[in-house]
Scaffold this motif. Structure first.
Motif, PDB file in Angstrom:
ATOM      1  N   ARG A  94       0.941  -1.204   0.075  1.00  0.00           N
ATOM      2  CA  ARG A  94       0.161   0.133   0.003  1.00  0.00           C
ATOM      3  C   ARG A  94       0.889   1.195  -0.121  1.00  0.00           C
ATOM      4  NH1 ARG A  94      -2.595  -3.047   4.288  1.00  0.00           N
ATOM      5  NH2 ARG A  94      -4.256  -4.029   3.569  1.00  0.00           N
ATOM      6  N   ILE A  95       0.786   2.308  -0.883  1.00  0.00           N
ATOM      7  CA  ILE A  95       1.607   3.307  -1.094  1.00  0.00           C
ATOM      8  C   ILE A  95       0.752   4.662  -0.496  1.00  0.00           C
ATOM      9  CG2 ILE A  95       2.579   4.948  -2.470  1.00  0.00           C
ATOM     10  CD1 ILE A  95       3.886   1.986  -2.407  1.00  0.00           C
ATOM     11  N   ALA A  96       1.204   5.247   0.435  1.00  0.00           N
ATOM     12  CA  ALA A  96       0.548   6.530   0.777  1.00  0.00           C
ATOM     13  C   ALA A  96       1.138   7.660   0.269  1.00  0.00           C
ATOM     14  CB  ALA A  96       0.663   6.613   2.271  1.00  0.00           C
ATOM     15  N   SER A  97       0.410   8.811   0.346  1.00  0.00           N
ATOM     16  CA  SER A  97       1.004  10.048  -0.283  1.00  0.00           C
ATOM     17  C   SER A  97       2.031  10.720   0.767  1.00  0.00           C
ATOM     18  CB  SER A  97      -0.202  11.100  -0.581  1.00  0.00           C
ATOM     19  OG  SER A  97       0.190  12.284  -0.755  1.00  0.00           O
ATOM     20  N   ALA A  98       3.260  11.149   0.102  1.00  0.00           N
ATOM     21  CA  ALA A  98       3.966  11.733   1.084  1.00  0.00           C
ATOM     22  C   ALA A  98       3.530  13.303   1.492  1.00  0.00           C
ATOM     23  CB  ALA A  98       5.274  11.990   0.292  1.00  0.00           C
ATOM     24  N   GLU A  99       2.675  13.818   0.444  1.00  0.00           N
ATOM     25  CA  GLU A  99       2.147  15.138   0.967  1.00  0.00           C
ATOM     26  C   GLU A  99       1.050  14.923   2.030  1.00  0.00           C
ATOM     27  OE1 GLU A  99      -0.558  18.604  -1.598  1.00  0.00           O
ATOM     28  OE2 GLU A  99       0.238  16.609  -2.792  1.00  0.00           O
ATOM     29  N   ALA A 100       0.337  13.932   1.969  1.00  0.00           N
ATOM     30  CA  ALA A 100      -0.657  13.741   3.118  1.00  0.00           C
ATOM     31  C   ALA A 100       0.173  13.534   4.277  1.00  0.00           C
ATOM     32  CB  ALA A 100      -1.555  12.561   2.902  1.00  0.00           C
ATOM     33  N   ASP A 105       4.914   7.377  -1.360  1.00  0.00           N
ATOM     34  CA  ASP A 105       5.273   7.510  -2.685  1.00  0.00           C
ATOM     35  C   ASP A 105       6.653   8.134  -3.186  1.00  0.00           C
ATOM     36  OD1 ASP A 105       4.518   9.894  -2.315  1.00  0.00           O
ATOM     37  OD2 ASP A 105       2.853   9.927  -3.474  1.00  0.00           O
ATOM     38  N   SER A 106       7.073   8.757  -2.054  1.00  0.00           N
ATOM     39  CA  SER A 106       8.313   9.109  -2.396  1.00  0.00           C
ATOM     40  C   SER A 106       9.703   8.182  -2.313  1.00  0.00           C
ATOM     41  CB  SER A 106       8.492  10.349  -1.204  1.00  0.00           C
ATOM     42  OG  SER A 106       8.788   9.648   0.134  1.00  0.00           O
ATOM     43  N   GLY A 107       9.193   7.073  -2.004  1.00  0.00           N
ATOM     44  CA  GLY A 107      10.123   5.645  -1.663  1.00  0.00           C
ATOM     45  C   GLY A 107      10.439   5.784  -0.142  1.00  0.00           C
ATOM     46  N   GLU A 108      10.040   6.591   0.709  1.00  0.00           N
ATOM     47  CA  GLU A 108      10.556   6.453   2.052  1.00  0.00           C
ATOM     48  C   GLU A 108       9.527   5.679   2.760  1.00  0.00           C
ATOM     49  OE1 GLU A 108      11.175   9.622   5.715  1.00  0.00           O
ATOM     50  OE2 GLU A 108      10.369  10.167   3.902  1.00  0.00           O
ATOM     51  N   THR A 109      10.047   4.870   3.748  1.00  0.00           N
ATOM     52  CA  THR A 109       9.305   4.170   4.661  1.00  0.00           C
ATOM     53  C   THR A 109       9.414   4.776   5.925  1.00  0.00           C
ATOM     54  OG1 THR A 109       9.607   2.125   3.587  1.00  0.00           O
ATOM     55  CG2 THR A 109       8.640   1.830   5.885  1.00  0.00           C
ATOM     56  N   GLY A 116      -1.540   2.467  28.828  1.00  0.00           N
ATOM     57  CA  GLY A 116      -2.563   2.344  27.811  1.00  0.00           C
ATOM     58  C   GLY A 116      -2.020   1.595  26.498  1.00  0.00           C
ATOM     59  N   THR A 117      -2.918   1.564  25.558  1.00  0.00           N
ATOM     60  CA  THR A 117      -2.710   0.935  24.180  1.00  0.00           C
ATOM     61  C   THR A 117      -1.642   1.551  23.339  1.00  0.00           C
ATOM     62  OG1 THR A 117      -4.844  -0.190  24.097  1.00  0.00           O
ATOM     63  CG2 THR A 117      -3.557  -0.278  22.139  1.00  0.00           C
ATOM     64  N   ARG A 118      -0.403   1.120  22.852  1.00  0.00           N
ATOM     65  CA  ARG A 118       0.605   1.608  22.213  1.00  0.00           C
ATOM     66  C   ARG A 118       0.479   1.056  20.939  1.00  0.00           C
ATOM     67  NH1 ARG A 118       3.564   4.677  25.524  1.00  0.00           N
ATOM     68  NH2 ARG A 118       3.433   4.135  27.558  1.00  0.00           N
ATOM     69  N   GLU A 119       0.683   1.616  19.768  1.00  0.00           N
ATOM     70  CA  GLU A 119       0.479   1.455  18.448  1.00  0.00           C
ATOM     71  C   GLU A 119       1.594   1.696  17.518  1.00  0.00           C
ATOM     72  OE1 GLU A 119      -3.922   0.366  17.067  1.00  0.00           O
ATOM     73  OE2 GLU A 119      -3.840   2.621  18.033  1.00  0.00           O
ATOM     74  N   SER A 120       1.721   1.177  16.562  1.00  0.00           N
ATOM     75  CA  SER A 120       2.943   1.617  15.709  1.00  0.00           C
ATOM     76  C   SER A 120       2.378   1.246  14.297  1.00  0.00           C
ATOM     77  CB  SER A 120       4.426   0.814  15.684  1.00  0.00           C
ATOM     78  OG  SER A 120       4.927   1.165  16.889  1.00  0.00           O
ATOM     79  N   PHE A 121       2.260   2.178  13.410  1.00  0.00           N
ATOM     80  CA  PHE A 121       1.652   2.247  11.981  1.00  0.00           C
ATOM     81  C   PHE A 121       3.177   2.354  10.927  1.00  0.00           C
ATOM     82  CE2 PHE A 121      -2.884   3.719  12.990  1.00  0.00           C
ATOM     83  CZ  PHE A 121      -2.973   2.535  13.533  1.00  0.00           C
ATOM     84  N   THR A 122       3.155   1.577  10.136  1.00  0.00           N
ATOM     85  CA  THR A 122       4.479   1.597   8.964  1.00  0.00           C
ATOM     86  C   THR A 122       3.653   2.034   7.760  1.00  0.00           C
ATOM     87  OG1 THR A 122       5.761   0.017  10.177  1.00  0.00           O
ATOM     88  CG2 THR A 122       6.206   0.434   7.750  1.00  0.00           C
TER      89      THR A 122
END
Length: 269
Positions: free
Chosen positions: A204-210, A251-255, A241-247
């Motif tokens: 899934r590719i997300a927008s770097a601008e967003a 689209d810039s190639g960065e993770t 509490g609940t800790r989450e990590s989203f990866t």
């Protein structure tokens, strides 16, 4: 109603305005007439009022003694309240609850020092406040921040504590599950043929601008609304509490990884 220092007798006492206020000190008359002299409010016995509170019990007032202004430059970021008292003495006035709030110190020459406490992190801000000038930060505390935002510093500090706790828990787990001799148990593995896996789904590719609009303090819903579902996610619950990590793969190639606590971002990297 808060006092600070004696009005200098030699000062020209030109009264430009008067008003009656309630006196919420434990001792004193129920009502007090104030006089405005040279921009400050004074009682009839020439004690200076720094603040007239909107209601009783908003703040606590302790004494009229002025503090030594030069000592303020010995303050540092994340000092505990008892350490601040050791440097400056007892504050003239406080407004706090559960470790969050403000202490005020009054100097004889008219400067007010405001010290802000931010819960278990301790001192998070200290600044000088003047009668007819803009306030400015205490240099020693500003140097500790180094131009960084205090909330970003606190978020990084909180995340390091979480990582340390998790590392300690992992060490305890490993120690509890090691062999009796203190060495890890030996596990035998047998190869088992399995069917060939289906091809991995596309990333899934997300927008770097967003992503650029995401910041510390944003909510979980805001992250999902802007970036959609992450490529991967991790969640754990503990006493905080609940800790989450989203990866996310941009689209810039960065993770990038977004860390959340209780549904709000505490770190973005």
């Amino acid at each position: 109603m808060v006092f600070v220092c004696q009005l200098v007798v030699a000062q020209a006492q030109v009264v430009t305005e008067t008003k009656w206020v309630e006196n919420w000190e434990e001792k004193g008359t129920p009502r007090e007439q104030l006089r405005k002299i040279n921009g400050r409010w004074w009682t009839q016995d020439n004690r200076g009022f720094w603040t007239i509170d909107s209601k009783p019990e908003t703040c606590q007032f302790f004494h009229h003694r002025p503090f030594q202004l030069a000592r303020a430059e010995s303050l540092h970021l994340f000092m505990a309240p008892q350490d601040v008292v050791a440097v400056l003495g007892q504050p003239n006035r406080t407004m706090e609850k559960n470790g969050h709030g403000f202490w005020w110190y009054y100097a004889a020459e008219g400067t007010k020092l405001s010290v802000r406490f931010m819960g278990e992190d301790g001192l998070g801000e200290a600044k000088y406040e003047y009668l007819n000038e803009k306030s400015r930060p205490v240099a020693s505390v500003a140097s500790d921040l180094g131009g960084r935002d205090i909330y970003k510093v606190m978020a990084d500090r909180a995340w390091k504590k979480v990582e340390q706790r998790q590392a300690n828990k992992m060490d305890s787990f490993r120690a509890a599950h090691s062999g009796r001799s203190g060495q890890p148990s030996t596990v035998s593995l047998t190869s088992v043929p399995v069917d060939r896996a289906d091809p991995a789904p596309p990333k899934r590719i997300a927008s770097a601008e967003a992503y650029a609009g995401i910041a510390v303090g944003s909510t979980r819903d805001e992250v999902l609304a802007r970036l959609g579902e992450p490529s991967s996610r991790y969640a754990i619950s503990d006493d905080d509490g609940t800790r989450e990590s989203f990866t996310y793969d941009l689209d810039s190639g960065e993770t990038v990884v977004i860390h959340l606590l209780g549904g709000k971002i505490i770190k973005v990297r």
